[in-house]
Structures are given as C-alpha cells and as structure tokens.
Design a protein around this motif. Structure first.
Motif, PDB file in Angstrom:
ATOM      1  N   THR A  49     -32.336  10.310 -28.736  1.00  0.00           N
ATOM      2  CA  THR A  49     -31.243  10.227 -27.772  1.00  0.00           C
ATOM      3  C   THR A  49     -30.020   9.550 -28.380  1.00  0.00           C
ATOM      4  OG1 THR A  49     -32.214   8.188 -26.893  1.00  0.00           O
ATOM      5  CG2 THR A  49     -32.728  10.244 -25.752  1.00  0.00           C
ATOM      6  N   LEU A  62     -25.486  10.952 -20.450  1.00  0.00           N
ATOM      7  CA  LEU A  62     -26.873  11.060 -20.902  1.00  0.00           C
ATOM      8  C   LEU A  62     -27.718   9.981 -20.252  1.00  0.00           C
ATOM      9  CD1 LEU A  62     -29.035  12.320 -22.731  1.00  0.00           C
ATOM     10  CD2 LEU A  62     -28.247  10.809 -24.578  1.00  0.00           C
ATOM     11  N   LEU A  66     -30.979  10.622 -17.720  1.00  0.00           N
ATOM     12  CA  LEU A  66     -32.292  10.068 -18.031  1.00  0.00           C
ATOM     13  C   LEU A  66     -32.796   9.164 -16.910  1.00  0.00           C
ATOM     14  CD1 LEU A  66     -31.825   9.267 -21.833  1.00  0.00           C
ATOM     15  CD2 LEU A  66     -33.357  10.985 -20.856  1.00  0.00           C
ATOM     16  N   CYS A  96     -38.292   9.104 -20.538  1.00  0.00           N
ATOM     17  CA  CYS A  96     -36.945   9.074 -19.957  1.00  0.00           C
ATOM     18  C   CYS A  96     -36.357   7.665 -19.960  1.00  0.00           C
ATOM     19  CB  CYS A  96     -36.983   9.609 -18.522  1.00  0.00           C
ATOM     20  SG  CYS A  96     -37.474  11.333 -18.375  1.00  0.00           S
TER      21      CYS A  96
END
Length: 404
Positions: A49, A62, A66, A96
């Motif tokens: 990520t 992002l 998540l 996540c």
C-alpha cells in the motif's frame, strides 16, 4: 484521525481473547492462529500500500477505502461461529487495517509539512491522541461488557466506517512519486535493508526485536482473558478491560521519560530495562489475584507495561536512526517493524497457543500461574542473552542531536 485510527483497533484487540477463549470456548491453539493474522498482514500489506500511495492514488483516499473495507469485514465477525472461518475473516480485516497505521503517519507528516509545521515538534502530541483513542475504546468495551460478546466488533466497525468517510475530507495528499522509475521490485518493497543482516550487531538487534515482538503479542493476546478468568463477582473480572487500559495510560507516561533515560544510560541499557520490565510484567501477572497483595501486583504489572513497551520500541527505532545509512534508513525502520510486528508477532502467537494448549490446560482449566511464569522466564532468558551478546557504545552527543 489519530484518535479514531486506534479507537477502531482498541475496541477489540485486547478483548478478542476473552471473546474467543471465554465466550466461545475455543482452544488456545485456535485463538493463537487467529491472532497470528495480525502478523501475517504486517508482512504483506504495508509495503504494497505504501507503493500504491507513492505512485498512483492519494494517501487519504486509499486510507479511507481501506478503513471502510476494514469496518465492513468487522461487521461480519459476529456472524462467525467457527474458529477456522474466523481466522480468514480476521485475516481479511487485518489486511485492510494494518497498512492504515503507516498511512496515517504519512498523511499526518504530509499535512504538517504542507502547512509549514515543525513535524518533530508537532507530530508526537497528535500521535498521543491515538493512544487516547485506544484507551477510550477499551473503556467503552469494558463498561458495556462488550468484551465477552460480539458488540466489540460492532463498535470498531461503525467507527471505522465513520473514519473512512471522514478521511475523504482531509487535505489532499497526492502521490509523492519518490520511488525511482527504474527501481527494482526489491528496492520498491524496501527489501534492500536485509543486507543489514550481514552486520553482526544489526543482525543480533533484529533477532532480539523478533523475540521482543513475541513478548508484546503475549500480553495483548492473553491479558484480558486472564483477568476475566477470576471469580465473576470480583472487581478485576467485571472490569478486566478497564484494568488492562492502565497499560496504555502507562505507555503515554513513560514515553516522555525516554529522552532522559537515553541520555543517561544509552540505548543498550534502556533496551535492557525494557526486557527487565517484561520479566516483571509477566512475573507479577503470574502471582496476581483479584484481591489483596495479588491485586496490587496486577496493577503494578499494568503500570510497568509502559516501560516494557516504549523503552524497546522507541529506543530501538532511535538505534536504527543513528546506526544505519541514510539511503536505507526508511527501509531499515520498516524491517524493524517487520521483525517485531511481523515475524515476532506471528511466532509468538502460534507457538504460545500451541504450548499453552499442550502443557497448561487440564480438563478445560488454564494454569495461568504457569503460563505467565513461563513467559517471565522467557523474557529473562532473552534479557540475559542480549546483555551478553549485544555490544554498543553509548554516545550521549548522538542522542542529544536527535532531540534537536
């Protein structure tokens, strides 16, 4: 953001053991496997990520995506009645959540820098709100008695979705594109720092980081379940999560003492103090009881936790800052986290679950005295080995320069 970042984790992290072991009646080995998903996700997702945020998508977007996905998975947890299924569900949640920890730091740094704030001065007071969020979540879980039912996951899930939606209103943090286009996949993932294992001192440091990472998992996994095992009419059992929250409060206190201890004693001695604190932490738990002197030991164990946690994690990070090449310093910090929260946490979760099931459970009754005493001996052996094998010369000037 910082407050909610750790609120959505603190709602269930310390109490999932009580849920699995006491409420569901599952075994230690099954629970150890479930808890190990935190470590596995730490090995996989943060680097991936990080690359995505660096190259393709705004960090705050992002981060929001998540968090919403994490909350959605947590909402499903109460529907699960099989430990094998819960393993994959919690694994999905952790895939996540775990990268959002580093993303939240990146977002905080970017916003502060873009507004011309002194990051070194301004970020720590912001980060403290994360610990406060963790404590508040634990208190809510305690006073609603959600530590013994699935409500703890609903609390975390709802607030994670709120945080995810809120994050889209944060100042924009566009991709920095600071990774060279011709960088190899090894460089992009930060794996070039693994060459530090070729240095004796650094290799020892990372190995001991793994061992201490395992110790941290032991207290996170079993602390609340241990306190809840006392008679139900005792203060400790009925307020197990409240008592455990003293550990996080202690953490906020000891963190401000680190500069003094580093200047006075040096990094090696500070890390040794941490290891001794783990011996005391586990040892006091082993002789703890819900009343009298045993209750005092439980409270003291939670107070000493702040020293055990902070003195290794923060001084360890400073050790890397002062001893590694600037070109791989960020990667080295990532490797430190990988060894503690990744490999250390994984082995600590899996091995402890197996050992407790095999040697410390008889007819469904857990020998908590033997469990904690074994953990204490483990920490003592690690501390003695570290004192004998690890060599590092203290330089007060280096520490003073870091503080500026």
């Amino acid at each position: 953001m910082s407050f909610l970042q750790f609120f959505v984790w603190g709602a269930w992290l310390i109490t999932i053991g009580t849920y699995c072991l006491n409420a569901k009646g599952w075994g230690f080995e099954q629970f150890g496997a479930i808890f190990s998903t935190l470590a596995l996700s730490s090995l996989i997702m943060p680097a991936i990520t990080g690359i995505i945020a660096d190259k393709w998508i705004n960090a705050e977007k992002l981060y929001g995506i998540l968090q919403i996905l994490y909350g959605a998975v947590l909402l499903y947890v109460p529907q699960v009645n099989d430990p094998n299924t819960l393993y994959y569900v919690i694994f999905g949640a952790m895939l996540c959540y775990m990268p959002t920890i580093s993303l939240s730091n990146s977002i905080g740094y970017t916003i502060l820098k873009n507004n011309n704030y002194d990051v070194v001065k301004e970020f720590p007071p912001i980060r403290v709100w994360g610990t406060i969020g963790f404590i508040v979540a634990m208190l809510i879980t305690n006073f609603t008695h959600s530590n013994i039912n699935a409500n703890q996951f609903y609390i975390g899930a709802v607030m994670a979705i709120v945080l995810g939606i809120y994050s889209f209103s944060l100042p924009k943090c566009p991709p920095q594109r600071n990774i060279a286009k011709d960088a190899s996949i090894i460089e992009q993932l930060g794996l070039n720092a693994f060459k530090l294992f070729g240095q004796y001192k650094m290799a020892l440091f990372f190995v001991f980081s793994m061992f201490l990472g395992a110790a941290l998992q032991l207290t996170n996994m079993y602390g609340d379940s241990f306190l809840y095992s006392f008679p139900k009419d005792s203060f400790v059992s009925s307020n197990s999560t409240l008592v455990m929250s003293i550990s996080q409060i202690s953490e906020t206190v000891f963190i401000v003492t680190i500069p003094f201890f580093l200047r006075k004693f040096g990094i090696k001695k500070v890390m040794l103090i941490s290891m001794l604190a783990w011996v005391i932490r586990f040892g006091f738990f082993s002789y703890g009881s819900p009343e009298g002197f045993g209750l005092v030991l439980i409270l003291l164990s939670n107070i000493v936790y702040g020293m055990a946690f902070d003195f290794f994690n923060i001084s360890g990070s400073l050790f890397i800052e002062t001893t590694t090449d600037s070109k791989i310093r960020s990667s080295a910090q990532g490797l430190f986290m990988m060894m503690t929260n990744g490999f250390g946490a994984y082995f600590g979760s899996k091995i402890s679950g197996y050992m407790i099931s095999k040697y410390f459970v008889t007819d469904g009754v857990s020998d908590w005295h033997g469990i904690w005493l074994t953990f204490s001996i483990y920490a003592l052996v690690i501390g003695i080995a570290f004192a004998l094998l690890f060599k590092h010369k203290h330089d007060p000037d280096t520490v003073a320069n870091l503080n500026h």
